[in-house]
Design a protein around this motif. Structure first.
Motif, short mmCIF file in Angstrom:
data_model
loop_
_atom_site.label_atom_id
_atom_site.label_comp_id
_atom_site.label_asym_id
_atom_site.label_seq_id
_atom_site.Cartn_x
_atom_site.Cartn_y
_atom_site.Cartn_z
N LEU A 29 0.83 -1.20 0.00
CA LEU A 29 0.00 0.00 0.00
C LEU A 29 0.87 1.26 0.00
O LEU A 29 0.62 2.18 -0.76
CB LEU A 29 -0.94 -0.01 1.21
N GLU A 33 0.94 4.05 -2.97
CA GLU A 33 0.67 5.46 -2.64
C GLU A 33 1.81 6.35 -3.11
O GLU A 33 1.59 7.44 -3.64
CB GLU A 33 0.45 5.63 -1.14
N TYR A 43 -5.69 10.18 -5.21
CA TYR A 43 -6.30 8.89 -4.93
C TYR A 43 -7.07 8.94 -3.61
O TYR A 43 -6.87 9.82 -2.80
CB TYR A 43 -5.25 7.77 -4.90
N LYS A 45 -8.22 6.23 -0.47
CA LYS A 45 -8.11 4.87 0.05
C LYS A 45 -9.19 4.66 1.10
O LYS A 45 -9.46 5.54 1.92
CB LYS A 45 -6.72 4.57 0.60
N THR A 65 -7.54 -2.85 1.66
CA THR A 65 -7.75 -1.43 1.43
C THR A 65 -7.99 -1.21 -0.05
O THR A 65 -7.20 -1.65 -0.88
CB THR A 65 -6.51 -0.61 1.87
N ASP A 66 -9.10 -0.56 -0.38
CA ASP A 66 -9.41 -0.23 -1.77
C ASP A 66 -8.77 1.10 -2.12
O ASP A 66 -8.87 2.07 -1.36
CB ASP A 66 -10.93 -0.12 -1.98
N LEU A 67 -8.10 1.16 -3.26
CA LEU A 67 -7.52 2.40 -3.77
C LEU A 67 -8.34 2.84 -4.98
O LEU A 67 -8.54 2.06 -5.92
CB LEU A 67 -6.07 2.22 -4.20
#
Length: 93
Positions: A29, A33, A43, A45, A65-67
């Protein structure tokens, strides 16, 4: 059981955003990022299920975790995070 906790679907998000990826590893992650920040791609998250609560209690979340990125920047973001075939060709030589 996944549907009970919301783990079987993408986090709720704005319609102008598209799901880039779901990440389960905090190191991955941070790398993603960093890539998006360096490319100046904004973005969002969001933790899946009760992931936010898990992070507060345990320090990390196993739910993922959805991005999200803007729909018009999705192709560029996907190209940036996709593994490069060029690297594999260089290693073979």
């Amino acid at each position: 059981m996944d549907s009970l906790f919301g783990l079987d679907r993408v986090s709720a998000h704005d319609e102008s955003l598209a799901l880039l990826t779901t990440v389960y590893d905090p190191t991955q992650l941070m790398i993603l990022e960093s890539i998006l920040t360096d490319a100046e791609i904004p973005y969002l998250k969001k933790e899946r299920g009760s992931g936010t609560m898990m992070k507060v209690i345990a320090g990390f979340s196993v739910f993922g975790t959805d991005l999200f990125v803007r729909k018009e920047q999705l192709e560029l973001a996907l190209a940036l995070i996709a593994p490069s075939d060029q690297t594999e060709e260089d290693e073979d030589e």
